[in-house]
Design a protein around this motif. Structure first.
Motif, PDB file in Angstrom:
ATOM      1  N   MET A   1       0.849  -1.196   0.000  1.00 43.18           N
ATOM      2  CA  MET A   1       0.000   0.000   0.000  1.00 43.18           C
ATOM      3  C   MET A   1       0.888   1.250   0.000  1.00 43.18           C
ATOM      4  O   MET A   1       2.014   1.229   0.423  1.00 43.18           O
ATOM      5  CB  MET A   1      -0.892   0.009   1.244  1.00 43.18           C
ATOM      6  CG  MET A   1      -1.817  -1.179   1.331  1.00 43.18           C
ATOM      7  SD  MET A   1      -3.445  -0.978   0.594  1.00 43.18           S
ATOM      8  CE  MET A   1      -3.913   0.676   0.841  1.00 43.18           C
ATOM      9  N   ALA A   2       0.289   2.343  -0.485  1.00 37.80           N
ATOM     10  CA  ALA A   2       1.039   3.596  -0.534  1.00 37.80           C
ATOM     11  C   ALA A   2       1.386   4.037   0.878  1.00 37.80           C
ATOM     12  O   ALA A   2       0.694   3.752   1.834  1.00 37.80           O
ATOM     13  CB  ALA A   2       0.187   4.676  -1.226  1.00 37.80           C
ATOM     14  N   SER A   3       2.525   4.757   0.992  1.00 37.29           N
ATOM     15  CA  SER A   3       2.999   5.193   2.301  1.00 37.29           C
ATOM     16  C   SER A   3       2.229   6.434   2.744  1.00 37.29           C
ATOM     17  O   SER A   3       2.710   7.550   2.633  1.00 37.29           O
ATOM     18  CB  SER A   3       4.499   5.483   2.243  1.00 37.29           C
ATOM     19  OG  SER A   3       4.768   6.460   1.260  1.00 37.29           O
ATOM     20  N   GLN A   4       1.004   6.240   3.204  1.00 35.16           N
ATOM     21  CA  GLN A   4       0.192   7.320   3.732  1.00 35.16           C
ATOM     22  C   GLN A   4      -0.261   6.931   5.132  1.00 35.16           C
ATOM     23  O   GLN A   4      -0.271   5.756   5.479  1.00 35.16           O
ATOM     24  CB  GLN A   4      -1.017   7.572   2.827  1.00 35.16           C
ATOM     25  CG  GLN A   4      -1.876   6.327   2.581  1.00 35.16           C
ATOM     26  CD  GLN A   4      -2.975   6.593   1.584  1.00 35.16           C
ATOM     27  OE1 GLN A   4      -3.068   7.676   1.015  1.00 35.16           O
ATOM     28  NE2 GLN A   4      -3.817   5.611   1.359  1.00 35.16           N
ATOM     29  N   PRO A   5      -0.608   7.913   5.957  1.00 34.00           N
ATOM     30  CA  PRO A   5      -1.002   7.580   7.322  1.00 34.00           C
ATOM     31  C   PRO A   5      -2.165   6.600   7.344  1.00 34.00           C
ATOM     32  O   PRO A   5      -3.136   6.743   6.594  1.00 34.00           O
ATOM     33  CB  PRO A   5      -1.403   8.949   7.894  1.00 34.00           C
ATOM     34  CG  PRO A   5      -0.692   9.953   7.050  1.00 34.00           C
ATOM     35  CD  PRO A   5      -0.618   9.353   5.685  1.00 34.00           C
ATOM     36  N   LEU A   6      -2.066   5.604   8.208  1.00 37.61           N
ATOM     37  CA  LEU A   6      -3.129   4.620   8.329  1.00 37.61           C
ATOM     38  C   LEU A   6      -4.211   5.141   9.263  1.00 37.61           C
ATOM     39  O   LEU A   6      -3.931   5.883  10.206  1.00 37.61           O
ATOM     40  CB  LEU A   6      -2.574   3.306   8.868  1.00 37.61           C
ATOM     41  CG  LEU A   6      -1.699   2.505   7.891  1.00 37.61           C
ATOM     42  CD1 LEU A   6      -0.935   1.420   8.640  1.00 37.61           C
ATOM     43  CD2 LEU A   6      -2.540   1.902   6.783  1.00 37.61           C
ATOM     44  N   PRO A   7      -5.451   4.764   9.020  1.00 35.73           N
ATOM     45  CA  PRO A   7      -6.529   5.192   9.921  1.00 35.73           C
ATOM     46  C   PRO A   7      -6.337   4.613  11.320  1.00 35.73           C
ATOM     47  O   PRO A   7      -5.625   3.627  11.506  1.00 35.73           O
ATOM     48  CB  PRO A   7      -7.785   4.607   9.250  1.00 35.73           C
ATOM     49  CG  PRO A   7      -7.388   4.306   7.839  1.00 35.73           C
ATOM     50  CD  PRO A   7      -5.942   3.967   7.889  1.00 35.73           C
ATOM     51  N   MET A   8      -6.979   5.219  12.277  1.00 35.83           N
ATOM     52  CA  MET A   8      -6.920   4.757  13.655  1.00 35.83           C
ATOM     53  C   MET A   8      -7.299   3.278  13.741  1.00 35.83           C
ATOM     54  O   MET A   8      -8.200   2.819  13.041  1.00 35.83           O
ATOM     55  CB  MET A   8      -7.890   5.570  14.516  1.00 35.83           C
ATOM     56  CG  MET A   8      -7.716   5.371  16.002  1.00 35.83           C
ATOM     57  SD  MET A   8      -9.051   6.136  16.935  1.00 35.83           S
ATOM     58  CE  MET A   8     -10.276   4.833  16.853  1.00 35.83           C
ATOM     59  N   LEU A   9      -6.595   2.533  14.560  1.00 36.90           N
ATOM     60  CA  LEU A   9      -6.720   1.094  14.826  1.00 36.90           C
ATOM     61  C   LEU A   9      -5.905   0.240  13.871  1.00 36.90           C
ATOM     62  O   LEU A   9      -5.444  -0.841  14.233  1.00 36.90           O
ATOM     63  CB  LEU A   9      -8.176   0.599  14.783  1.00 36.90           C
ATOM     64  CG  LEU A   9      -9.180   1.228  15.745  1.00 36.90           C
ATOM     65  CD1 LEU A   9     -10.542   0.540  15.596  1.00 36.90           C
ATOM     66  CD2 LEU A   9      -8.713   1.153  17.179  1.00 36.90           C
ATOM     67  N   TYR A  10      -5.708   0.704  12.632  1.00 32.88           N
ATOM     68  CA  TYR A  10      -5.092  -0.141  11.607  1.00 32.88           C
ATOM     69  C   TYR A  10      -3.562  -0.026  11.621  1.00 32.88           C
ATOM     70  O   TYR A  10      -3.004   1.057  11.698  1.00 32.88           O
ATOM     71  CB  TYR A  10      -5.625   0.239  10.220  1.00 32.88           C
ATOM     72  CG  TYR A  10      -7.102  -0.027  10.066  1.00 32.88           C
ATOM     73  CD1 TYR A  10      -7.569  -1.219   9.523  1.00 32.88           C
ATOM     74  CD2 TYR A  10      -8.042   0.912  10.481  1.00 32.88           C
ATOM     75  CE1 TYR A  10      -8.926  -1.462   9.386  1.00 32.88           C
ATOM     76  CE2 TYR A  10      -9.409   0.675  10.351  1.00 32.88           C
ATOM     77  CZ  TYR A  10      -9.832  -0.517   9.808  1.00 32.88           C
ATOM     78  OH  TYR A  10     -11.183  -0.759   9.686  1.00 32.88           O
ATOM     79  N   ASN A  11      -2.909  -1.193  11.521  1.00 31.14           N
ATOM     80  CA  ASN A  11      -1.450  -1.255  11.437  1.00 31.14           C
ATOM     81  C   ASN A  11      -0.972  -1.563  10.028  1.00 31.14           C
ATOM     82  O   ASN A  11       0.184  -1.323   9.694  1.00 31.14           O
ATOM     83  CB  ASN A  11      -0.917  -2.327  12.395  1.00 31.14           C
ATOM     84  CG  ASN A  11      -1.223  -2.009  13.843  1.00 31.14           C
ATOM     85  OD1 ASN A  11      -0.819  -0.973  14.340  1.00 31.14           O
ATOM     86  ND2 ASN A  11      -1.945  -2.888  14.517  1.00 31.14           N
ATOM     87  N   GLU A  12      -1.849  -2.118   9.221  1.00 34.23           N
ATOM     88  CA  GLU A  12      -1.551  -2.421   7.820  1.00 34.23           C
ATOM     89  C   GLU A  12      -2.873  -2.579   7.095  1.00 34.23           C
ATOM     90  O   GLU A  12      -3.914  -2.795   7.712  1.00 34.23           O
ATOM     91  CB  GLU A  12      -0.745  -3.725   7.692  1.00 34.23           C
ATOM     92  CG  GLU A  12      -1.514  -4.947   8.172  1.00 34.23           C
ATOM     93  CD  GLU A  12      -0.788  -6.262   7.932  1.00 34.23           C
ATOM     94  OE1 GLU A  12       0.452  -6.250   7.958  1.00 34.23           O
ATOM     95  OE2 GLU A  12      -1.473  -7.282   7.709  1.00 34.23           O
ATOM     96  N   LEU A  13      -2.826  -2.454   5.764  1.00 36.86           N
ATOM     97  CA  LEU A  13      -4.021  -2.691   4.954  1.00 36.86           C
ATOM     98  C   LEU A  13      -3.599  -3.438   3.702  1.00 36.86           C
ATOM     99  O   LEU A  13      -2.821  -2.930   2.892  1.00 36.86           O
ATOM    100  CB  LEU A  13      -4.716  -1.373   4.606  1.00 36.86           C
ATOM    101  CG  LEU A  13      -5.562  -0.754   5.724  1.00 36.86           C
ATOM    102  CD1 LEU A  13      -5.973   0.666   5.384  1.00 36.86           C
ATOM    103  CD2 LEU A  13      -6.787  -1.619   6.005  1.00 36.86           C
ATOM    104  N   THR A  14      -4.126  -4.654   3.550  1.00 37.54           N
ATOM    105  CA  THR A  14      -3.778  -5.516   2.422  1.00 37.54           C
ATOM    106  C   THR A  14      -5.024  -5.782   1.590  1.00 37.54           C
ATOM    107  O   THR A  14      -6.050  -6.215   2.130  1.00 37.54           O
ATOM    108  CB  THR A  14      -3.223  -6.868   2.920  1.00 37.54           C
ATOM    109  OG1 THR A  14      -2.083  -6.622   3.752  1.00 37.54           O
ATOM    110  CG2 THR A  14      -2.832  -7.756   1.742  1.00 37.54           C
TER     111      THR A  14
END
Length: 269
Positions: A1-14
């Motif tokens: 995923m692109a290097s952008q801030p992740l939403p609250m709670l999330y550590n990664e998004l696949t």
């Protein structure tokens, strides 16, 4: 995923893929440990009436206005989730939390932006060795996967409605800087909580008739009053934090020794 801030709670998004995750499975999350370190949770406007019975509802301070359920006063401390990761009885759980660890993410593909179902595997509830439901069967999404997608889609729709609601509040000039003041018996200096916004009741009362009619017809007026009524719960959140977090109590000059200690205090929004 692109290097952008992740939403609250999330550590990664696949992104969920039928080819990459053909044999992956998932099970339900049975603990809210991941929520314990968060004192505020985003809310959809349509949740105000339900959530407002459990928490004070406030608005974020900044260019992007986000409705929030206030679950604690100090960053990193949630008064409604215990050490075992269980939610307090009869408390509403925001859809933002119920959606985790899944999320729809806007991704570019063939010069077209599409919403793609993604997941966070770090809670340990998703993977090839998990005992649970399958994401795919014979290359096709299972009913469980379809249900997850449908919930995430409904969350996106609710989010869009929330943006329209907060934009209306902003355009009418109804939002103002909020402040909660707690005066404790035996302590000269009050404890003051700032850094958020609330609806200004005085400005609400000064709206023209046509503006109030528009708010009423859109359903926004009932949401505004759900927000205003919910602010009465701030004293309860403050007391919960005093009892549960001795470090917080000591930081404002108190020593709480028993959970049943009664502390005389008032809160003004």
């Amino acid at each position: 995923m692109a290097s952008q801030p992740l939403p609250m709670l999330y550590n990664e998004l696949t992104p969920l893929s039928s080819s990459v995750h053909a044999d992956w499975k998932a099970r339900s999350i049975n603990s809210l440990h991941f929520l314990k370190g968060h004192h505020m949770v985003p809310l959809a406007a349509e949740e105000f009436i339900d959530a407002g019975r459990s928490y004070p509802i406030i608005f974020s301070d900044g260019d992007e206005i986000i409705p929030l359920a206030l679950m604690g006063l100090n960053e990193g401390f949630n008064t409604f989730v215990n050490e075992e990761g269980q939610l307090a009885d009869d408390v509403y759980l925001p859809a933002y939390v119920r959606r985790f660890p899944y999320m729809l993410v806007r991704m570019s593909q063939n010069d077209t932006d599409t919403l793609t179902l993604c997941f966070d595997s770090t809670p340990g509830t998703i993977g090839p060795d998990i005992e649970g439901f399958a994401f795919f069967e014979n290359g096709e999404p299972t009913q469980e996967s379809k249900d997850i997608l449908a919930f995430c889609e409904s969350f996106e729709v609710a989010g869009q409605k929330s943006v329209a609601f907060t934009q209306e509040l902003k355009e009418l000039g109804l939002l103002t800087d909020g402040e909660f003041t707690f005066q404790l018996e035996g302590r000269e200096e009050p404890f003051i909580y700032r850094g958020f916004r609330i609806v200004d009741e005085k400005k609400l009362f000064e709206l023209r008739g046509d503006q109030l009619r528009k708010l009423n017809q859109s359903g926004a007026l009932s949401l505004i009053y759900a927000h205003l009524f919910s602010l009465r719960l701030i004293n309860m959140v403050f007391q919960r934090q005093l009892v549960q977090n001795p470090d917080f109590a000591r930081s404002i000059g108190l020593e709480v020794r028993r959970a049943d200690e009664v502390l005389d205090q008032t809160a003004d929004a």
